[in-house]
Structures are given as structure tokens and as C-alpha cells.
Design an enzyme around this catalytic site. Structure first.
Site, PDB file in Angstrom:
ATOM      1  N   HIS A  61      41.468  32.800  48.430  1.00  0.00           N
ATOM      2  CA  HIS A  61      41.288  34.289  49.194  1.00  0.00           C
ATOM      3  C   HIS A  61      39.773  34.812  48.898  1.00  0.00           C
ATOM      4  O   HIS A  61      39.147  34.804  47.774  1.00  0.00           O
ATOM      5  CB  HIS A  61      42.292  35.412  48.799  1.00  0.00           C
ATOM      6  CG  HIS A  61      43.625  34.723  49.245  1.00  0.00           C
ATOM      7  ND1 HIS A  61      44.834  35.143  48.097  1.00  0.00           N
ATOM      8  CD2 HIS A  61      44.102  34.015  49.708  1.00  0.00           C
ATOM      9  CE1 HIS A  61      45.734  34.552  48.511  1.00  0.00           C
ATOM     10  NE2 HIS A  61      45.508  33.807  49.594  1.00  0.00           N
ATOM     11  N   LYS A  71      35.915  40.406  40.591  1.00  0.00           N
ATOM     12  CA  LYS A  71      37.356  40.403  39.901  1.00  0.00           C
ATOM     13  C   LYS A  71      36.944  40.183  38.350  1.00  0.00           C
ATOM     14  O   LYS A  71      36.241  39.200  37.893  1.00  0.00           O
ATOM     15  CB  LYS A  71      38.211  39.533  40.379  1.00  0.00           C
ATOM     16  CG  LYS A  71      38.575  39.720  41.918  1.00  0.00           C
ATOM     17  CD  LYS A  71      39.461  38.953  42.635  1.00  0.00           C
ATOM     18  CE  LYS A  71      39.764  39.076  44.017  1.00  0.00           C
ATOM     19  NZ  LYS A  71      40.662  38.011  44.735  1.00  0.00           N
ATOM     20  N   ASP A 169      48.068  30.940  53.626  1.00  0.00           N
ATOM     21  CA  ASP A 169      47.509  29.991  52.701  1.00  0.00           C
ATOM     22  C   ASP A 169      47.499  28.545  53.189  1.00  0.00           C
ATOM     23  O   ASP A 169      46.333  28.036  52.853  1.00  0.00           O
ATOM     24  CB  ASP A 169      47.909  29.980  51.240  1.00  0.00           C
ATOM     25  CG  ASP A 169      47.423  31.552  50.574  1.00  0.00           C
ATOM     26  OD1 ASP A 169      46.767  32.237  51.285  1.00  0.00           O
ATOM     27  OD2 ASP A 169      48.033  31.730  49.511  1.00  0.00           O
TER      28      ASP A 169
END
Length: 180
Positions: A61, A71, A169
Site C-alpha cells: 500500500h 511510517k 490487495d
């Protein structure tokens, strides 16, 4: 310094100093000053947590501008294979991936700068995956790469025939078709 560099600009592995005794352990999973000394001045604004079981594969993602995200990821229960793909078009490592085992046992963390697709596969019976983000999620700005894109040559360390994925996904496009 508790950071290990990678071949990818900005992508760093953080190995915190862990203090153990007969009561258990203690470590600082994040301290702004230590991260700033390593050149990471990201302003994290959100913490997320996900629980999954063996064989679950989440990703790959990413968010497109203006909602791209950096992140800081870690595992607090179990073990995962964490994978990132560099999707920064002007990067020397564009289209290459990096993988690392993150676990409650090794306490390693991965700092993922903006411009990477991210995913992980659960290698233990169950896992709790935690991550900080420096931007909010926006459904309208989400993107993804196909986890089994032959050009990426990712070894997820699980049987992909038995992997548990969302339909989304399973149907992301290959690297050549992403929209960043």
C-alpha cells in the site's frame, strides 16, 4: 547510534537499546531527539495497530500526494516479514524492494520515508503490528502494488497459494502501472 542504514535513501532500521532484568524489559520505542540525531525529523500524527494471524499478507500500500506517508513500523507480538518497494521515480533504487523480519523478540523497527509502498506477511501464529504515520489516511489517495508482481521478485516467506489477502490487495496493478 541505534540506526542501521540501508541501500535505500532515507530507509533506516532502528535497533533500540533494551534494558532487561528479572521483571522483564524496557526500551524507548521512539524519542524525538534520538531520531533527529539520525536525520529523522518526521512529525508523527497518528498511531495504528493491526492484529493478524499466520499467512495474512497486507499490502503493498501507499498514499499519493498530498497524502503520502512516512511510517515507523514495529511488531509487539509475533513476527512478520516487512516489505517496502521504492516508488520514488527519481530514486536510484526505484522499483527495488527491501525486506526485514520484525518481531516482538528482536524489537527492530523500520523507518519508511515517504515514497515507498509497504506491506507485510505474518510469519507467526498471530502478530500485532504497530505503526506511526506522519499524515492522515485518505481513501481517495490510496494506491497499491500487486504483491506478486514478477518484476519485484519478493520472497514473502509464506506459501502464496495459501496466503490470505483482501480482494483489493489481490488486484492492485503491477509496478509499471502505479500512479505516483
Amino acid at each position: 547510534m541505534p540506526f542501521l542504514s540501508t541501500d535505500f535513501s532515507g530507509l533506516m532500521v532502528f535497533e533500540p537499546r533494551v534494558f532487561t532484568d528479572d521483571r522483564g524489559y524496557f526500551f524507548e520505542s521512539y524519542q524525538r531527539k534520538i531520531f533527529a540525531e539520525a536525520g529523522i525529523t518526521t512529525d508523527f500524527i497518528q498511531d495504528n495497530e493491526a492484529k493478524s494471524t499466520f499467512g495474512i499478507l497486507r499490502g503493498l500500500h501507499y498514499q499519493v500526494p498530498p497524502y503520502t506517508q512516512a511510517k515507523l513500523v514495529r511488531v509487539v507480538l509475533g513476527e512478520v516479514l516487512d516489505v517496502v518497494v521504492d516508488i520514488r521515480k527519481n530514486s536510484a533504487t526505484y522499483g527495488r524492494h527491501f525486506s526485514i523480519r520484525l518481531s516482538a523478540a528482536n524489537k527492530k523497527q523500520l523507518f519508511v520515508p515517504r515514497g515507498f509502498a509497504h506491506g507485510y506477511a505474518v510469519l507467526s501464529e498471530e502478530a500485532i503490528f504497530c505503526y506511526k504515520c506522519d499524515n492522515y489516511y485518505s481513501k481517495e489517495h490510496e494506491g497499491g502494488l500487486r504483491y506478486d508482481d514478477p518484476a519485484l521478485e519478493i520472497d514473502w516467506e509464506i506459501d502464496l497459494e495459501k496466503a490470505i489477502l483482501t480482494e483489493r490487495d489481490r488486484t492492485w496493478p503491477d509496478l509499471g502501472a502505479h500512479r505516483v
